[in-house]
Design an enzyme around this catalytic site. Structure first.
Site, mmCIF file in Angstrom:
data_model
loop_
_atom_site.group_PDB
_atom_site.id
_atom_site.type_symbol
_atom_site.label_atom_id
_atom_site.label_comp_id
_atom_site.label_asym_id
_atom_site.label_seq_id
_atom_site.Cartn_x
_atom_site.Cartn_y
_atom_site.Cartn_z
ATOM 1 N N ARG A 164 -0.730 -1.857 -25.226
ATOM 2 C CA ARG A 164 0.476 -2.432 -26.466
ATOM 3 C C ARG A 164 1.500 -1.716 -26.292
ATOM 4 O O ARG A 164 2.238 -1.475 -27.817
ATOM 5 C CB ARG A 164 -0.631 -1.919 -27.873
ATOM 6 N N SER A 235 -5.120 -6.216 -36.173
ATOM 7 C CA SER A 235 -5.172 -4.531 -35.706
ATOM 8 C C SER A 235 -4.363 -3.574 -36.325
ATOM 9 O O SER A 235 -3.198 -3.505 -35.461
ATOM 10 C CB SER A 235 -5.426 -3.493 -34.965
ATOM 11 N N GLU A 332 0.074 0.260 -34.338
ATOM 12 C CA GLU A 332 0.598 -0.673 -33.536
ATOM 13 C C GLU A 332 1.238 -2.200 -34.653
ATOM 14 O O GLU A 332 2.244 -2.361 -33.965
ATOM 15 C CB GLU A 332 -0.816 -1.915 -33.779
#
Ligand code: EPU
Length: 339
Positions: A164, A235, A332
């Site tokens: 990520r 998320s 995130e």
């Protein structure tokens, strides 16, 4: 380039949260971006590129600089033997990329179906799901450095992808204008992820990119809230990447917690599992925000919620995880201007 002032940003994000952009421009050409950069330099303003707003929390105080809504969406492809190079403008919707690729029977992005946002955002974030990541198909990105105004092409190596993250995420002065992906005409379907194996056992056809994308969308619809009805950015936290030693200790305490060893000796652990089974936080709410009942890693915001409520819930969850495991979890989701 048309610059507007005091533009509310909430409707440009899937969280439906946040204050105003002091300046806002929809940019449809590289010239538009260059003009915005010139204006920013002249008035000492920061630039914030905005894709689909699907991984973004805009602070309640808003953004003092210029938000650039990336609105160029062209997608072209070049045939290259057994492969096809797909080249998309940064503002192209990721789902349009998926649909074009899968309709042509091209392998490489089908496991990433159903992810909201643009291809530019997908590259910044190195989106990943169901055993695939954007980095697996990325070839290059064209960028403009907003500090110098210079354009250049960044290779796969330069893009420095990680879990990520990417060079683009770490160097926000680079504005992506175009992304090229290499897709395969023939490949073995990548269906080893547990959810896909379960779908196959239940009778789903998973031979072609289109079939896989269809199954992925069904799986996602069961786990993630629909962004048009509830505010969410998928998320909210990253899965923690921890040392082997700590992972061993946690495995003794939580034998059922899913763990994924990395090649470098670190271990990625499932935060959703910890939040759900070790901390019983599924559905946990503070004010108008909560951890989603069907997936504990996802924060959902009710209508009227503000960024401060998301921050408060995020802080509370982080403290509980730290108290239980000693792990400092990371977001995130990004915040314009930093947290
Ligand atoms: N789990 C629970 N409780 C929950 C949710 C999940 O116990 O509430 C368990 C699952 O049973 C499974 C494990 O946790 O054993 C992992 O769950 P899942 O497969 O849903 O994956 P994840 O690690 O929670 C990641 C990505 C998602 C991506 C999925 C599928 C991150 C931060 N998230 O979630 O990406 O869709 O894998 O590959 O890496 C996103 O980035 O926004 C995103 C949605």
């Amino acid at each position: 380039m048309k610059l507007t002032e005091h533009v509310p940003l909430a409707s440009f994000t899937t969280f439906h949260i946040g204050g105003e952009a002091r300046f806002f421009a929809k940019v449809s050409t590289e010239k538009d971006i260059e003009d915005a950069i010139a204006y920013a330099h002249e008035h000492t303003l920061s630039i914030y590129p905005l894709g689909g707003g699907s991984n973004l929390l805009v602070p309640d105080r808003g953004v003092a600089g210029i938000v650039l809504k990336m609105s160029m969406r062209n997608i072209v492809y070049e045939d290259d033997g057994d492969e096809t190079l797909l080249i998309a403008d940064a503002g192209a919707l990721w789902e349009d990329v998926i649909n074009i690729a899968t309709a042509r029977g091209l392998f490489g992005v089908e496991n990433l179906a159903g992810i909201p946002g643009t291809i530019g955002g997908a590259a910044v974030q190195n989106v990943g799901a169901y055993g695939a990541e954007l980095k697996d198909v990325f070839v290059y990105a064209d960028v403009i450095n907003s500090a110098t105004g210079l354009s250049r092409r960044l290779t796969h190596t330069e893009a420095a992808f990680g879990y990520r993250t990417s060079f683009f995420k770490e160097h926000r002065e680079y504005i992506i204008t175009r992304v090229a992906l290499r897709l395969k005409k023939h490949s073995i379907p990548n269906i080893a992820y547990p959810d896909l194996l379960r779908a196959q056992v239940a009778g789903a056809l998973l031979a072609t990119p289109e079939e896989i994308a269809r199954s992925i969308r069904i799986i996602r619809a069961q786990k993630f809230p629909r962004g048009d009805t509830q505010g969410t950015a998928g998320s909210f936290f990253k899965n923690p990447v921890i040392s082997r030693e700590l992972a061993d200790t946690l495995a003794e305490r939580f034998p059922d917690m899913p763990m994924f060893p990395n090649k470098n000796g670190t271990v990625k652990i499932s935060l959703a599992w910890l939040l759900d089974h070790a901390l019983s936080l599924k559905g946990f709410s503070m004010g108008r925000v909560r951890l989603y009942e069907r997936h504990a890693l996802v924060i959902v915001a009710r209508e009227g919620a503000c960024a401060a409520e998301v921050d408060a819930l995020s802080q509370e969850v982080s403290e509980r995880v730290f108290a239980l495991t000693g792990i400092r979890i990371e977001r995130e989701v990004e915040t314009f201007g930093g947290q």
